[in-house]
Design an enzyme around this catalytic site. Structure first.
Site, PDB file in Angstrom:
ATOM      1  N   PRO A 116       0.850  -1.187   0.000  1.00 54.78           N
ATOM      2  CG  PRO A 116      -0.126  -1.163   2.115  1.00 54.78           C
ATOM      3  CD  PRO A 116       0.680  -2.013   1.197  1.00 54.78           C
ATOM      4  CB  VAL A 117       1.437   3.975  -2.396  1.00 60.56           C
ATOM      5  CG1 VAL A 117       2.171   3.165  -3.425  1.00 60.56           C
ATOM      6  CG2 VAL A 117      -0.002   4.186  -2.819  1.00 60.56           C
ATOM      7  N   GLY A 118       2.082   5.008   0.610  1.00 59.63           N
ATOM      8  CA  GLY A 118       1.807   6.072   1.566  1.00 59.63           C
ATOM      9  C   GLY A 118       1.353   5.600   2.927  1.00 59.63           C
ATOM     10  CB  ALA A 119       0.520   2.383   4.395  1.00 60.51           C
ATOM     11  N   GLY A 120       3.333   4.319   5.176  1.00 64.60           N
ATOM     12  CA  GLY A 120       4.447   4.420   6.126  1.00 64.60           C
ATOM     13  C   GLY A 120       5.429   3.277   6.002  1.00 64.60           C
ATOM     14  CB  SER A 124       8.165   8.045  -1.212  1.00 66.11           C
ATOM     15  OG  SER A 124       8.612   8.175   0.100  1.00 66.11           O
ATOM     16  CB  ALA A 125      12.656   5.478   0.510  1.00 60.32           C
ATOM     17  CG  ASP A 167      12.048   5.763   5.107  1.00 60.76           C
ATOM     18  OD1 ASP A 167      12.431   5.410   6.238  1.00 60.76           O
ATOM     19  OD2 ASP A 167      10.900   6.191   4.884  1.00 60.76           O
TER      20      ASP A 167
HETATM   21  C1  MEV Z   1       9.737   8.280   8.137  1.00 63.78           C
HETATM   22  O1  MEV Z   1       9.607   6.915   7.751  1.00 63.78           O
HETATM   23  C2  MEV Z   1      10.432   8.393   9.446  1.00 63.78           C
HETATM   24  C3  MEV Z   1      10.846   9.759   9.923  1.00 63.78           C
HETATM   25  O2  MEV Z   1      11.873   9.578  10.903  1.00 63.78           O
HETATM   26  C4  MEV Z   1      11.324  10.640   8.828  1.00 63.78           C
HETATM   27  C5  MEV Z   1      12.655  10.224   8.249  1.00 63.78           C
HETATM   28  O3  MEV Z   1      13.444   9.549   8.914  1.00 63.78           O
HETATM   29  O4  MEV Z   1      12.907  10.627   7.084  1.00 63.78           O
HETATM   30  C6  MEV Z   1       9.697  10.441  10.602  1.00 63.78           C
END
Ligand code: MEV
Length: 344
Positions: A116-120, A124-125, A167
């Site tokens: 799932p995109v954008g779910a953390g 994007s990386a 990331d």
């Molecule tokens: C993003 O996955 C995690 C953060 O620490 C941002 C980052 O490290 O670029 C919030």
């Protein structure tokens, strides 16, 4: 009108990730522990005979995904509520690789995500790094991992304005790594020989805020309470060092406890919300040894360490309004394929 096929077709992929410990504090120079997952983003590049860049998002293999064009931006929208402007990362990667190598050639770029995109989960990386790898290879260059990770980070910074190298490093190297910013543009990556068979359950809820906004929220809190917030960040750094040792020893009870402490500190930084907390507490009640946000927060993913009752923890998370995802951990870092595997 059809498009011209380039001759050099390269398929590259890069994995998603879960942050085990240290998100947000990593932006302030503290270390973070992060692990790749078994779900990947695939990027195929085909050089063209002209100077055009054409981007196609085909077969995203995700439930409830819609892809729309708004102007010349491609917006990917998922059931999980978040949109990802994938084009910005793809284009950024092409520009940054061209500048770095001093060559530009027109290219067709195809992208597909198993996550799932954008779910953390670091999509994007993964898009940025897979594109850096595929395009540089299509231009005839074999970049080192260190260069791929750094260029991927440049892409994230150019699109988001702010990002740590966390990331882009994990999606390049895969496995389990410890990342630390050293100041300026310098950072170090330590590849850990820790077990990647951690019994982790991933849950997610709709995201209400973007990574960039959450980083800014912590910065704002820091500017208003520097004495408090700088100490919270430092404590997270101490916790990460302890977690690295614990991970290497394989002490799951202690690891779970450290996850819970990390979650308390993230909550203090203001990046949790009720929906995330509901999932986190449901997982603990169902027997998880520890649970926390993974990634930037504001919705998105949580991880729970559940060696004994993975299914019970999954059910508890779903009953509290979350979705769950099954995946292996420790996926191989960014790589080139001879053909695109049909996985999901
Ligand atoms: C993003 O996955 C995690 C953060 O620490 C941002 C980052 O490290 O670029 C919030």
């Amino acid at each position: 009108m059809g498009y011209l096929m380039g001759s050099n077709k390269i398929i590259a992929s890069a994995p998603g990730k879960v942050t085990l410990f240290g998100e947000h504090a990593v932006v302030y120079g503290e270390p973070a522990l992060v692990m790749s997952i078994g779900k990947r983003v695939y990027v195929t590049t085909e050089l063209r005979n002209d100077n055009l860049v054409k981007i196609v998002a085909s077969d995203l293999q995700l439930p409830g995904v819609s892809v729309t064009f708004s102007g010349d931006e491609l917006i990917i929208e998922t059931d999980y509520g978040k949109t990802l402007s994938a084009v910005a990362y793809l284009r950024g990667a092409i520009d940054i690789v061209s500048k770095y190598l001093g060559i530009f050639k027109g290219v067709n770029v195809f992208v597909r995500s198993e996550m799932p995109v954008g779910a953390g989960l670091g999509t994007s990386a993964a898009v940025a790094v897979a594109t850096v790898l595929a395009y540089s290879k299509a231009l005839g260059y074999d970049l080192e991992k260190r260069e791929i990770a750094r260029l991927g980070w440049e892409v994230e910074k150019s699109v988001q304005g702010i990002a740590s190298p966390m990331d882009t490093s994990i999606t390049t190297y895969g496995g389990v790594i410890k990342v630390k910013l050293l100041g300026g543009n310098n950072y170090e990556v330590k590849e850990l020989q820790a077990s990647t068979s951690l019994p982790i359950v991933i849950g997610y809820v709709e995201r209400e805020a973007r990574t960039k906004d959450l980083i800014m929220k912590v910065k704002d809190l820091m500017s208003r309470h520097p004495d408090l917030v700088s100490n919270i960040i430092k404590i997270i750094g101490i916790l990460v060092e302890k977690a690295e040792k614990t991970l290497m020893e394989g002490n799951l009870m202690l690891l779970g406890e450290l996850m819970n402490i990390n979650q308390g500190l993230l909550d203090a930084l203001g990046v949790s919300n009720k929906r995330l907390s509901d999932l986190i507490y449901a997982a603990r009640t169902a027997g998880a040894l520890g649970s926390k946000i993974t990634g930037a927060g504001g919705g998105g993913c949580v991880i729970a360490l559940a060696p004994n009752n993975q299914e019970g923890v999954e059910v508890a998370m779903r009953l509290s309004g979350g979705l769950t995802m099954r995946t292996s951990l420790g996926g191989t870092g960014a790589m080139v394929h001879s053909h695109e595997p049909h996985t999901s």
